[in-house]
Write a protein that holds these residues in place. Structure first.
Motif, short mmCIF file in Angstrom:
data_model
loop_
_atom_site.label_atom_id
_atom_site.label_comp_id
_atom_site.label_asym_id
_atom_site.label_seq_id
_atom_site.Cartn_x
_atom_site.Cartn_y
_atom_site.Cartn_z
N ILE A 165 24.44 46.48 -59.55
CA ILE A 165 23.36 46.68 -58.57
C ILE A 165 23.59 45.79 -57.35
O ILE A 165 23.42 46.22 -56.20
N GLU A 166 23.97 44.55 -57.60
CA GLU A 166 24.23 43.63 -56.49
C GLU A 166 25.38 44.13 -55.62
O GLU A 166 25.32 44.07 -54.38
N GLU A 168 26.43 47.28 -55.26
CA GLU A 168 26.06 48.50 -54.54
C GLU A 168 25.10 48.19 -53.39
O GLU A 168 25.16 48.81 -52.33
N ASN A 169 24.20 47.24 -53.59
CA ASN A 169 23.23 46.91 -52.54
C ASN A 169 23.88 46.31 -51.31
O ASN A 169 23.31 46.34 -50.22
N LYS A 170 25.08 45.74 -51.49
CA LYS A 170 25.77 45.17 -50.32
C LYS A 170 26.14 46.25 -49.32
O LYS A 170 26.30 45.98 -48.13
N ARG A 172 24.37 49.11 -48.88
CA ARG A 172 23.21 49.93 -48.50
C ARG A 172 22.68 49.51 -47.14
O ARG A 172 22.57 48.31 -46.85
N ASP A 219 13.79 55.22 -47.62
CA ASP A 219 15.07 55.75 -48.07
C ASP A 219 14.95 57.04 -48.86
O ASP A 219 15.93 57.53 -49.39
#
Length: 410
Positions: A165-166, A168-170, A172, A219
């Motif tokens: 998750i960390e 992928e969030n970079k 976004r 989003d």
């Protein structure tokens, strides 16, 4: 399995190769092959208490676990098959053994170690023997070791999930679209026409104007797979429809008059407007484009039809489903007092399906339901309806119609 295999053959293979070893599954995720959408497959799943979940036609990658497994299998096959690739099916047993005996980074152990509760002996063990003592099933040490192994695997999975998750969030970027902006739409988000290859279509279609932003999440829409409570304002000065008019008919004349009050409510931070009757101004009728339901205990109430309320198809479906689930259903006058004293409130419509109401504001006083969270009854009815719509549950009412497949190219 041959491409022309019949559904009966698929069911037999599934029972002989899966149910025999692992038991009956709680759910099955599949694509929309005609064998998996057939009545026979659905009946077999219902008989064994299995829910059917199907990926979207335009987004088969929705089943991420299978896609990741397929990538790993393809990667391993490249190293073992012949250059002409004719023996790939003969290597599947070897690939399965390699995959199931390899230590996975997500769990920290191999699948066989978790499934069989012990590490199977491999050819490499003759060269590098494992000196760790093993506990035999039936001993006191065995359940203790297995429980500790499962706890370590779960902890490792949570750690891997957080890291993913960390990561992928970079990448976004929050959306900054506003009403009036013009945006390009990816062709993959649109339906595919018959005999039109998406590979040769434009990647994006011409800029379209943003007419409205649905929900609070910039989003994505608020009804894209999860229930998000909305917040309503009771309108006493304007009325959606009056007796003798077209309030009970699906016509554009019912949507245009509510735009003024709807936009005004949204400027004040509300999701939509709840209208009262035009005669006594004390009975609830409906939201701008949704029917309204009130829950009190085991009672599910909705305003009765009288020519000023649209007899929505989703409204009718929810009434039937609620009755079949044991709720006491009633179409009757619903006063503002009944609304404010309810345990739950939700709306239904073709577009929103079912939207739980988190709060209602009446005369500048706000009344909340379930602390702003989704109620139990709303969740149960939403699941019952969407399971029917998506084919996860067997339709015994004749609501769904199976369309014939489009003919392929000659």
């Amino acid at each position: 399995m041959p491409e022309t295999a019949k559904t009966e053959y698929v069911i037999r293979l599934f029972k002989e190769n899966w149910v025999r070893d692992f038991g009956l599954p709680k759910s099955i995720i599949s694509d929309r092959d005609v064998r998996f959408t057939s009545k026979l497959w659905k009946a077999a799943a219902a008989e064994q208490g299995t829910q059917l979940q199907m990926t979207s036609g335009n987004h088969p990658e929705a089943n991420g676990q299978v896609e990741q497994l397929n990538c790993a299998v393809q990667h391993l096959l490249r190293h073992y098959i012949k250059p002409n690739q004719v023996d790939w099916d003969e290597k599947l047993a070897l690939i399965a053994s390699l995959y199931n005996n390899a230590v996975h980074s997500t769990t920290g152990v191999s699948p066989n170690c978790l499934l069989l509760t012990c590490k199977p002996r491999l050819p490499l063990d003759f060269l590098l023997p494992d000196n760790q003592p093993s506990a035999a099933p039936g001993t006191l040490e065995f359940p203790y070791r297995y429980e500790r192994l499962m706890q370590q695997a779960v902890k490792q999975m949570h750690r891997a999930q957080a890291a993913m998750i960390e990561s992928e969030n970079k990448h976004r970027c929050p959306s900054t679209f506003q009403v009036g902006d013009r945006v390009w739409v990816k062709s993959s988000e649109l339906g595919q026409e018959h005999r039109i290859s998406r590979k040769r279509m434009p990647q994006y279609f011409e800029p379209w104007e943003v007419l409205d932003i649905v929900g609070d999440d910039p989003d994505g829409p608020s009804h894209g797979g999860q229930l998000t409570p909305i917040h309503l304002k009771v309108e006493e000065s304007y009325h959606r429809a009056a007796p003798g008019g077209t309030g009970g008919v699906k016509t554009i004349s019912n949507y245009a008059p509510v735009l003024y009050t709807q936009l005004d409510a949204k400027r004040q931070g509300y999701s939509d407007v709840l209208y009262l009757d035009a005669v006594q101004n004390k009975y609830v009728e409906e939201v701008s484009s949704c029917n309204i339901f009130v829950v009190k205990g085991r009672q599910v109430l909705t305003p009765e039809l009288g020519g000023t309320i649209l007899p929505g198809i989703t409204r009718k479906s929810i009434l039937e489903l609620a009755a079949s689930l044991g709720y006491e259903v009633s179409e009757c006058p619903v006063s503002v007092e009944d609304l404010l004293a309810a345990d739950e409130v939700f709306c239904t419509g073709t577009a929103v399906v079912l939207s739980p109401v988190g709060s209602v504001t009446f005369r500048d006083k706000r009344f909340s339901y379930n602390d702003g969270e989704v109620g139990k009854v709303a969740s149960e009815l939403y699941k019952a309806l969407t399971d029917l719509q998506t084919g996860k549950s067997v339709d015994t009412r004749g609501w769904t119609v199976e369309l014939p497949r489009a003919p392929g190219p000659k």
